[in-house]
Design a protein around this motif. Structure first.
Motif, PDB file in Angstrom:
ATOM      1  N   UNK A  76       0.856  -1.182   0.000  1.00 14.16           N
ATOM      2  CA  UNK A  76       0.000   0.000   0.000  1.00 14.16           C
ATOM      3  C   UNK A  76       0.896   1.239   0.000  1.00 14.16           C
ATOM      4  N   UNK A  77       0.791   2.068  -1.037  1.00 11.64           N
ATOM      5  CA  UNK A  77       1.708   3.196  -1.195  1.00 11.64           C
ATOM      6  C   UNK A  77       1.486   4.247  -0.108  1.00 11.64           C
ATOM      7  N   UNK A  78       0.257   4.439   0.313  1.00 13.42           N
ATOM      8  CA  UNK A  78       0.001   5.380   1.397  1.00 13.42           C
ATOM      9  C   UNK A  78       0.695   4.923   2.677  1.00 13.42           C
ATOM     10  N   UNK A  79       0.585   3.643   2.985  1.00 12.59           N
ATOM     11  CA  UNK A  79       1.257   3.103   4.180  1.00 12.59           C
ATOM     12  C   UNK A  79       2.770   3.216   4.050  1.00 12.59           C
ATOM     13  N   UNK A  80       3.277   3.013   2.838  1.00 14.53           N
ATOM     14  CA  UNK A  80       4.713   3.161   2.594  1.00 14.53           C
ATOM     15  C   UNK A  80       5.161   4.582   2.934  1.00 14.53           C
ATOM     16  N   UNK A  81       4.400   5.569   2.492  1.00 13.06           N
ATOM     17  CA  UNK A  81       4.722   6.963   2.790  1.00 13.06           C
ATOM     18  C   UNK A  81       4.668   7.235   4.294  1.00 13.06           C
ATOM     19  N   UNK A  82       3.669   6.685   4.959  1.00  8.66           N
ATOM     20  CA  UNK A  82       3.540   6.889   6.407  1.00  8.66           C
ATOM     21  C   UNK A  82       4.752   6.339   7.148  1.00  8.66           C
ATOM     22  N   UNK A  83       5.200   5.152   6.759  1.00  6.91           N
ATOM     23  CA  UNK A  83       6.380   4.566   7.395  1.00  6.91           C
ATOM     24  C   UNK A  83       7.614   5.416   7.103  1.00  6.91           C
ATOM     25  N   UNK A  84       7.788   5.815   5.852  1.00 10.73           N
ATOM     26  CA  UNK A  84       8.950   6.620   5.486  1.00 10.73           C
ATOM     27  C   UNK A  84       8.988   7.949   6.228  1.00 10.73           C
ATOM     28  N   UNK A 128      -0.797  12.897   4.658  1.00  9.62           N
ATOM     29  CA  UNK A 128      -0.852  11.559   4.048  1.00  9.62           C
ATOM     30  C   UNK A 128      -1.893  10.695   4.767  1.00  9.62           C
ATOM     31  N   UNK A 129      -1.949  10.807   6.078  1.00  7.76           N
ATOM     32  CA  UNK A 129      -2.951  10.040   6.837  1.00  7.76           C
ATOM     33  C   UNK A 129      -4.369  10.517   6.524  1.00  7.76           C
ATOM     34  N   UNK A 130      -4.535  11.812   6.328  1.00  9.75           N
ATOM     35  CA  UNK A 130      -5.855  12.335   5.968  1.00  9.75           C
ATOM     36  C   UNK A 130      -6.285  11.819   4.597  1.00  9.75           C
ATOM     37  N   UNK A 131      -5.342  11.717   3.682  1.00  5.81           N
ATOM     38  CA  UNK A 131      -5.655  11.175   2.350  1.00  5.81           C
ATOM     39  C   UNK A 131      -6.150   9.739   2.491  1.00  5.81           C
ATOM     40  N   UNK A 132      -5.483   8.958   3.330  1.00  9.88           N
ATOM     41  CA  UNK A 132      -5.892   7.567   3.536  1.00  9.88           C
ATOM     42  C   UNK A 132      -7.301   7.490   4.108  1.00  9.88           C
ATOM     43  N   UNK A 133      -7.663   8.485   4.921  1.00  8.76           N
ATOM     44  CA  UNK A 133      -8.995   8.501   5.545  1.00  8.76           C
ATOM     45  C   UNK A 133     -10.038   9.151   4.647  1.00  8.76           C
ATOM     46  N   UNK A 134      -9.613   9.559   3.444  1.00  5.46           N
ATOM     47  CA  UNK A 134     -10.542  10.198   2.517  1.00  5.46           C
ATOM     48  C   UNK A 134     -10.869  11.631   2.874  1.00  5.46           C
ATOM     49  N   UNK A 135      -9.992  12.279   3.657  1.00  2.00           N
ATOM     50  CA  UNK A 135     -10.248  13.651   4.101  1.00  2.00           C
ATOM     51  C   UNK A 135      -9.177  14.626   3.630  1.00  2.00           C
ATOM     52  N   UNK A 136      -8.421  14.217   2.630  1.00  3.87           N
ATOM     53  CA  UNK A 136      -7.297  15.041   2.202  1.00  3.87           C
ATOM     54  C   UNK A 136      -7.640  16.109   1.188  1.00  3.87           C
ATOM     55  N   UNK A 137      -8.888  16.176   0.759  1.00  2.36           N
ATOM     56  CA  UNK A 137      -9.268  17.147  -0.261  1.00  2.36           C
ATOM     57  C   UNK A 137      -8.729  16.740  -1.619  1.00  2.36           C
ATOM     58  N   UNK A 193       9.250   8.491  -1.716  1.00  2.00           N
ATOM     59  CA  UNK A 193       8.002   7.736  -1.578  1.00  2.00           C
ATOM     60  C   UNK A 193       6.783   8.615  -1.905  1.00  2.00           C
ATOM     61  N   UNK A 194       6.815   9.838  -1.387  1.00  2.00           N
ATOM     62  CA  UNK A 194       5.695  10.759  -1.630  1.00  2.00           C
ATOM     63  C   UNK A 194       5.585  11.072  -3.126  1.00  2.00           C
ATOM     64  N   UNK A 195       6.725  11.280  -3.756  1.00  3.67           N
ATOM     65  CA  UNK A 195       6.725  11.561  -5.203  1.00  3.67           C
ATOM     66  C   UNK A 195       6.155  10.367  -5.969  1.00  3.67           C
ATOM     67  N   UNK A 196       6.561   9.171  -5.588  1.00  2.00           N
ATOM     68  CA  UNK A 196       6.046   7.956  -6.228  1.00  2.00           C
ATOM     69  C   UNK A 196       4.531   7.853  -6.038  1.00  2.00           C
ATOM     70  N   UNK A 197       4.083   8.140  -4.842  1.00  3.24           N
ATOM     71  CA  UNK A 197       2.639   8.118  -4.530  1.00  3.24           C
ATOM     72  C   UNK A 197       1.890   9.128  -5.393  1.00  3.24           C
ATOM     73  N   UNK A 198       2.457  10.309  -5.545  1.00  2.00           N
ATOM     74  CA  UNK A 198       1.793  11.371  -6.298  1.00  2.00           C
ATOM     75  C   UNK A 198       1.589  10.985  -7.766  1.00  2.00           C
ATOM     76  N   UNK A 199       2.507  10.186  -8.293  1.00  2.00           N
ATOM     77  CA  UNK A 199       2.418   9.765  -9.692  1.00  2.00           C
ATOM     78  C   UNK A 199       1.552   8.521  -9.868  1.00  2.00           C
ATOM     79  N   UNK A 200       1.675   7.576  -8.937  1.00  2.00           N
ATOM     80  CA  UNK A 200       0.961   6.308  -9.065  1.00  2.00           C
ATOM     81  C   UNK A 200      -0.540   6.431  -8.785  1.00  2.00           C
TER      82      UNK A 200
END
Length: 203
Positions: A76-84, A128-137, A193-200
């Protein structure tokens, strides 16, 4: 030499006509089946290794530090970003704790900019956590903001490092630079990781 009767010859032609048109159809069906067979998904550790390649020179450090969390991340790319980001925050706090214990003209400057860097990393983690919760706008806007925050965090770490580079050589300077280098490495990994998430995951 015996010759086939007209009746036998006609029967043979019918059999050939009936059988041979099936071969192109069978061949095409085989190709289509192979083309639509999904490739096996990489293992959680394999996923981390592939993304860590984006960090280039830090790929080995990335994999050795992130792979213990493979089952938590689970591709999960969001979880990857959170760990990083969590690890980057931890390293930034470690160097800040060391610098805050020093006395000298450089420590106050470093304490301030490193504190700002920690806040920027913490804010990024929260987004990043807000995005995972669907609250990131808006996803793209949120990711651009996180990338800007992480770039600023790295700049603040560079500012502190430049202060120490101007100091006389010695064990204090060496340890501070080692800790800052480590913090910058993890900040860079998290940013990748964040850059990868933004593209994927971009809509």
């Amino acid at each position: 030499m015996k010759t086939l009767s007209t009746q036998a010859l006609s029967l043979l032609l019918l059999l050939v006509t009936a059988v041979f048109p099936l071969f192109p159809l069978l061949s095409a069906a085989t190709v289509m089946t192979e083309a639509h067979t999904p490739a096996p998904s990489p293992s959680p550790a394999g996923f981390i290794r592939s993304v860590c390649k984006l960090t280039k020179d830090d790929a080995d450090v990335c994999y050795s530090s992130i792979s213990p969390y493979a089952n938590v991340i689970n591709q999960n790319v969001n979880s990857l970003c959170c760990v990083g980001l969590t690890l980057a925050q931890s390293e930034a706090r470690r160097v800040t704790t060391y610098v805050s214990g020093l006395k000298g003209r450089f420590s106050s400057t470093c304490n301030f900019v490193l504190g700002v860097a920690i806040n920027q990393t913490s804010d990024s983690l929260g987004t990043i956590r807000q995005i995972a919760a669907g609250k990131g706008g808006d996803f793209n806007f949120a990711m651009d903001r996180v990338l800007d925050e992480m770039a600023a965090a790295m700049t603040n770490q560079d500012t502190c490092m430049n202060d120490f580079l101007e100091e006389p050589d010695g064990p204090v300077k060496k340890k501070a630079l080692d800790l800052l280098t480590e913090a910058k490495t993890f900040t860079g990994i998290a940013t990748a990781f964040v850059y990868y998430y933004s593209k994927e995951a971009s809509p």
